[in-house]
Design a protein around this motif. Structure first.
Motif, PDB file in Angstrom:
ATOM      1  N   ALA A 224       0.833  -1.290  -0.230  1.00 24.58           N
ATOM      2  CA  ALA A 224      -0.139  -0.159  -0.037  1.00 24.58           C
ATOM      3  C   ALA A 224       0.807   1.279   0.021  1.00 24.58           C
ATOM      4  O   ALA A 224       0.387   2.379  -0.681  1.00 24.58           O
ATOM      5  CB  ALA A 224      -0.855  -0.220   1.401  1.00 24.58           C
ATOM      6  N   GLY A 225       2.208   1.171   0.497  1.00 26.85           N
ATOM      7  CA  GLY A 225       3.003   2.384   0.759  1.00 26.85           C
ATOM      8  C   GLY A 225       2.364   3.468   1.655  1.00 26.85           C
ATOM      9  O   GLY A 225       2.827   4.615   1.820  1.00 26.85           O
ATOM     10  N   ALA A 226       1.418   2.736   2.280  1.00 28.35           N
ATOM     11  CA  ALA A 226       0.891   3.705   3.479  1.00 28.35           C
ATOM     12  C   ALA A 226       0.428   2.796   4.742  1.00 28.35           C
ATOM     13  O   ALA A 226       0.275   1.602   4.395  1.00 28.35           O
ATOM     14  CB  ALA A 226      -0.227   4.396   2.893  1.00 28.35           C
TER      15      ALA A 226
ATOM     16  N   VAL B 289      -0.341  -0.023 -12.037  1.00 28.77           N
ATOM     17  CA  VAL B 289      -0.769  -1.286 -12.565  1.00 28.77           C
ATOM     18  C   VAL B 289       0.568  -2.227 -12.842  1.00 28.77           C
ATOM     19  O   VAL B 289       0.687  -3.413 -12.256  1.00 28.77           O
ATOM     20  CB  VAL B 289      -1.506  -1.062 -13.868  1.00 28.77           C
ATOM     21  N   GLU B 290       1.528  -1.281 -13.132  1.00 28.84           N
ATOM     22  CA  GLU B 290       2.781  -2.158 -13.351  1.00 28.84           C
ATOM     23  C   GLU B 290       3.537  -2.696 -12.018  1.00 28.84           C
ATOM     24  O   GLU B 290       4.059  -3.658 -11.837  1.00 28.84           O
ATOM     25  CB  GLU B 290       3.993  -0.995 -13.810  1.00 28.84           C
ATOM     26  N   LEU B 291       3.024  -1.986 -10.716  1.00 27.30           N
ATOM     27  CA  LEU B 291       3.668  -2.350  -9.526  1.00 27.30           C
ATOM     28  C   LEU B 291       2.637  -3.572  -9.093  1.00 27.30           C
ATOM     29  O   LEU B 291       3.098  -4.499  -8.078  1.00 27.30           O
ATOM     30  CB  LEU B 291       3.313  -1.393  -8.443  1.00 27.30           C
ATOM     31  N   THR B 292       1.273  -3.530  -9.540  1.00 30.69           N
ATOM     32  CA  THR B 292       0.770  -4.684  -8.796  1.00 30.69           C
ATOM     33  C   THR B 292       0.188  -5.950  -9.648  1.00 30.69           C
ATOM     34  O   THR B 292      -0.423  -6.664  -9.509  1.00 30.69           O
ATOM     35  CB  THR B 292      -0.510  -4.104  -8.261  1.00 30.69           C
TER      36      THR B 292
ATOM     37  N   VAL C 182      -6.118  -1.107  -1.403  1.00 20.96           N
ATOM     38  CA  VAL C 182      -7.189  -2.235  -1.622  1.00 20.96           C
ATOM     39  C   VAL C 182      -7.101  -3.277  -2.872  1.00 20.96           C
ATOM     40  O   VAL C 182      -7.830  -4.014  -3.020  1.00 20.96           O
ATOM     41  CB  VAL C 182      -8.571  -1.392  -1.846  1.00 20.96           C
ATOM     42  N   ILE C 183      -5.884  -2.770  -3.689  1.00 27.65           N
ATOM     43  CA  ILE C 183      -5.643  -3.576  -4.836  1.00 27.65           C
ATOM     44  C   ILE C 183      -5.561  -5.077  -4.614  1.00 27.65           C
ATOM     45  O   ILE C 183      -6.165  -5.891  -5.110  1.00 27.65           O
ATOM     46  CB  ILE C 183      -4.626  -3.008  -5.529  1.00 27.65           C
ATOM     47  N   GLU C 184      -4.621  -5.323  -3.700  1.00 26.73           N
ATOM     48  CA  GLU C 184      -4.356  -6.871  -3.278  1.00 26.73           C
ATOM     49  C   GLU C 184      -5.586  -7.620  -2.596  1.00 26.73           C
ATOM     50  O   GLU C 184      -5.733  -8.704  -3.254  1.00 26.73           O
ATOM     51  CB  GLU C 184      -3.141  -7.033  -2.445  1.00 26.73           C
TER      52      GLU C 184
ATOM     53  N   ILE D 163      -5.209  -7.126 -13.553  1.00 30.11           N
ATOM     54  CA  ILE D 163      -5.294  -5.776 -13.427  1.00 30.11           C
ATOM     55  C   ILE D 163      -4.988  -5.019 -14.702  1.00 30.11           C
ATOM     56  O   ILE D 163      -3.869  -5.426 -15.340  1.00 30.11           O
ATOM     57  CB  ILE D 163      -4.606  -5.270 -12.195  1.00 30.11           C
ATOM     58  N   THR D 164      -5.679  -4.081 -15.046  1.00 34.28           N
ATOM     59  CA  THR D 164      -5.435  -3.029 -16.213  1.00 34.28           C
ATOM     60  C   THR D 164      -5.723  -1.675 -15.987  1.00 34.28           C
ATOM     61  O   THR D 164      -6.215  -1.412 -14.713  1.00 34.28           O
ATOM     62  CB  THR D 164      -6.058  -3.727 -17.514  1.00 34.28           C
ATOM     63  N   THR D 165      -5.552  -0.871 -16.935  1.00 37.31           N
ATOM     64  CA  THR D 165      -5.756   0.436 -16.757  1.00 37.31           C
ATOM     65  C   THR D 165      -6.519   1.077 -17.952  1.00 37.31           C
ATOM     66  O   THR D 165      -6.316   0.661 -19.045  1.00 37.31           O
ATOM     67  CB  THR D 165      -4.771   1.377 -16.320  1.00 37.31           C
ATOM     68  N   GLU D 166      -7.445   2.100 -17.616  1.00 37.18           N
ATOM     69  CA  GLU D 166      -8.129   2.679 -18.972  1.00 37.18           C
ATOM     70  C   GLU D 166      -8.369   3.983 -18.607  1.00 37.18           C
ATOM     71  O   GLU D 166      -8.469   4.335 -17.408  1.00 37.18           O
ATOM     72  CB  GLU D 166      -9.506   1.887 -19.257  1.00 37.18           C
TER      73      GLU D 166
END
Length: 273
Positions: free
Chosen positions: A81-83, A159-162, A133-135, A168-171
């Motif tokens: 999370a980096g937090a 996205v690259e990190l996870t 919350v991604i993981e 997972i993807t991005t748009e």
């Protein structure tokens, strides 16, 4: 009596003290829990003094990254999370940093009977709230988790990190025209009564569920928008707040409190800002 607190600035609005007092009553734990207003730039000094006598604290804005740096040891979910939103003093004096936001979100969604497995999930925002919350979301095996953000490059970096964790993807916002099963608003736009720049076509009437991490007594602007466009259900983030607090309580005390009655109490008796 063991001492705990929530660190923030501002912090007077925090619901954490009443939540943890209710947890303590329910579980028979003898603890104190207070709000602690931390001056900007003085987190380390205040935290060092606090942990001379206390055992743990929650962290709210704007100190989650300060807490990440302050901790001597981090859980894997905090590292990702980096937090950090929870600090715990271990028996040897080590300060452990954890992030319970993601598990809080997933538990709240499950409490609301929201399906996650094999679903297309759209996550709005690429800041700390999203990163935390991604993981847990990917652990639920969705068909796809799509991240969109006002600054597209930030979403791409996330996205690259996870991407090793699952599908997972991005748009870009402007290219989002297909309906999804679940939309999670992890931006802070609702706090200023603003909407993310999202197309109504992402909602499939009577099927898509919309979740706002923010909460208020009235429907948030995001939930209002979702309802206007036929969302099957809208949910705000008060349940997530209670569930992440329960996980913090478990980290500190080794007992996972029940959350349903606490959430019901907040809905009925507390003014929600």
């Amino acid at each position: 009596m063991d001492h705990y607190a929530v660190f923030g600035n501002p912090v007077g609005h925090s619901k954490s003290p009443i939540i943890h007092r209710l947890f303590a009553q329910q579980t028979g734990q003898k603890i104190s829990y207070d709000p602690k207003l931390v001056p900007i730039g003085q987190f380390t000094e205040v935290a060092n003094n606090f942990f001379e006598k206390a055992l743990g604290c929650n962290i709210t804005v704007p100190f989650k990254e300060d807490a990440f740096q302050f901790a001597n040891e981090l859980t894997p979910r905090a590292q990702l999370a980096g937090a950090v939103n929870t600090l715990k003093k271990l028996q040897d004096g080590t300060i452990l940093g954890d992030n319970t936001d993601g598990i809080g979100l997933v538990r709240d969604l499950k409490n609301a009977k929201v399906l996650l497995k094999n679903q297309r999930i759209l996550l709005l925002g690429a800041g700390g709230a999203s990163r935390g919350v991604i993981e847990p979301l990917l652990n639920e095996q969705p068909q796809q988790l799509i991240i969109t953000n006002r600054t597209h490059e930030k979403a791409q970096t996330l996205v690259e990190l996870t991407k090793h964790l699952g599908p997972i993807t991005t748009e870009r916002y402007e290219n989002l025209n297909d309906p999804v099963d679940l939309i999670i608003n992890a931006t802070s736009a609702s706090l200023s009564s603003e909407l993310p720049n999202i197309s109504k076509h992402t909602i499939k009437p009577q099927q898509t569920i919309c979740y706002d991490m923010m909460y208020s007594r009235e429907l948030t602007v995001f939930c209002q928008w979702a309802k206007q466009h036929g969302a099957a259900k809208t949910i705000d983030g008060l349940g997530m707040l209670v569930e992440q607090a329960a996980e913090s309580f478990y980290l500190w005390r080794g007992i996972l409190p029940k959350t349903e009655a606490v959430l019901r109490f907040l809905r009925q008796h507390i003014t929600i800002n």
